[in-house]
Motif scaffolding. Sequence first.
Motif, short mmCIF file in Angstrom:
data_model
loop_
_atom_site.label_atom_id
_atom_site.label_comp_id
_atom_site.label_asym_id
_atom_site.label_seq_id
_atom_site.Cartn_x
_atom_site.Cartn_y
_atom_site.Cartn_z
N PHE A 1 1.24 5.39 -3.84
CA PHE A 1 2.93 3.72 -3.34
C PHE A 1 2.58 2.14 -2.97
N ASN A 2 1.70 2.56 -1.64
CA ASN A 2 2.38 1.26 -0.53
C ASN A 2 1.15 0.67 -1.68
N SER A 3 1.89 -0.55 -1.05
CA SER A 3 1.60 -2.31 -2.05
C SER A 3 1.77 -2.49 -3.33
N VAL A 4 2.07 -1.05 -4.04
CA VAL A 4 2.97 -1.55 -5.36
C VAL A 4 3.61 -2.35 -5.82
N GLU A 5 3.53 -2.94 -6.25
CA GLU A 5 4.81 -4.62 -6.43
C GLU A 5 5.63 -3.41 -7.37
N LEU A 6 6.91 -3.46 -7.55
CA LEU A 6 7.69 -2.55 -8.99
C LEU A 6 7.54 -3.83 -9.89
N PHE B 1 10.37 14.07 -5.43
CA PHE B 1 10.78 12.81 -5.76
C PHE B 1 11.24 12.48 -4.62
N THR B 2 12.05 12.77 -3.36
CA THR B 2 12.60 11.52 -2.61
C THR B 2 11.53 10.77 -2.62
N THR B 3 10.28 11.18 -2.21
CA THR B 3 9.45 10.36 -1.90
C THR B 3 9.07 9.44 -2.53
N TYR B 4 9.08 9.71 -4.14
CA TYR B 4 9.13 8.60 -5.34
C TYR B 4 10.16 7.33 -5.44
N ILE B 5 11.28 8.22 -5.11
CA ILE B 5 12.37 7.38 -4.57
C ILE B 5 12.63 6.39 -3.02
N ILE B 6 11.80 6.61 -2.08
CA ILE B 6 11.61 5.72 -1.57
C ILE B 6 10.63 4.95 -1.67
N MET B 7 9.72 5.29 -1.91
CA MET B 7 8.55 4.12 -2.30
C MET B 7 9.13 3.41 -3.35
N ILE B 8 9.61 3.57 -4.18
CA ILE B 8 9.80 2.90 -5.71
C ILE B 8 10.79 2.02 -5.07
N LEU B 9 11.84 1.75 -3.85
CA LEU B 9 12.91 1.51 -3.32
C LEU B 9 11.89 0.14 -2.16
N LEU B 10 11.51 0.82 -1.51
CA LEU B 10 10.28 0.46 -0.72
C LEU B 10 9.50 -1.58 -1.10
N ALA B 11 8.52 -1.01 -2.71
CA ALA B 11 8.33 -1.88 -3.32
C ALA B 11 9.06 -3.03 -4.25
N VAL B 12 10.58 -2.38 -4.16
CA VAL B 12 11.06 -3.92 -4.62
C VAL B 12 11.88 -4.61 -3.80
N ILE B 13 11.88 -4.15 -2.58
CA ILE B 13 12.28 -4.93 -1.58
C ILE B 13 10.98 -5.73 -0.63
N ASN B 14 9.74 -5.09 -1.47
CA ASN B 14 8.87 -5.90 -0.87
C ASN B 14 7.56 -5.18 0.59
N VAL B 15 8.41 -4.04 0.89
CA VAL B 15 7.44 -3.25 2.16
C VAL B 15 6.42 -2.38 1.77
N THR B 16 5.49 -3.20 2.86
CA THR B 16 4.08 -2.34 3.02
C THR B 16 4.63 -1.12 4.47
N ILE B 17 3.56 -0.19 4.37
CA ILE B 17 3.29 0.58 5.50
C ILE B 17 1.82 -0.22 6.02
N PRO B 18 2.54 -0.14 7.70
CA PRO B 18 1.24 -0.42 8.37
C PRO B 18 -0.04 0.71 7.58
#
Length: 303
Positions: free
Chosen positions: A52-57, A167-184
Amino acid sequence: MGAVLTQAISFVLVILAAYLFKVGRILEVKDGGTISKIILNVTLPATIIIGFNSVELNSILLIMISLGLLTNIVLIAIGGFIWRKRKTADQALMIFSQAGYNIGNFTIPFVQGFFPEAIPFIGSFDTGNALMVFGGTPMLADKITGQNRGTRGTKEVVFQLFRSPTFTTYIIMILLAVINVTIPENVLSIVELFASGNAFLSMFMIGLYLEVTISRSDLKKVAQLLFTRYTLGILFALASYFLLPLPEIVRLSLVLLALAPIATVSTINMVVYGNKESLSGFLSSSSIILSLLFMTAALALIM
């Protein structure tokens, strides 16, 4: 095609090795529970983070979440209708054998080695799938069968969902995609180390849980259930690939999802609703083997 066949053969060998470890009493079925905890809490969340990293919602991910919900609802209705005149335990068996997909422990490990770009779409579908498997399906099964075994309040269902690291990881990664945050990248390289063991551990766990013995009367029932599931699955796969106006990678993801095996939680619910553990265990094992064959064949034909 060569990569697909190599992957499938590798999976079969790992499953067989684990099964031989069980038969030879080097490991026991209960050891599968320990491996399952490692997968659910470590390797699978790591795989999801990388996928999910760097994915755009976008609208496609939302469509996949909706399809994860909708397909389960449709399959529950079909399953309930087909065996509507049977006893309640059989009705529940049909419902849980048709609805629910084993995505985290099978489909994602299957694709992560050669098709990682599909993980965001498959994971989005699994978000909707999880909502049904952990809450929606038992509620509907109660209404169809007239039982009251799986009914839980909304708070309990939500709590159960967020107890699932996947499920929690899915939600966190989707939220990160919403705010356009990627993991270094330096953090991601550490996560990749944990994710690298996901496919092997998932298949090894399946081998430990593999069941190959069942009574003749139950074998006939299993054959009917699997014939229905994979007939519907093939129809869903064909409709998804040839009829839906979506990008090819999304349609290919839907083909694999349509042919995915029965969800682990669904096999547990079969027992909760009055069916034998031996039947649900053999049904789950057979479903995994068939899904491996069908998914490999589908990729070989398409790619």
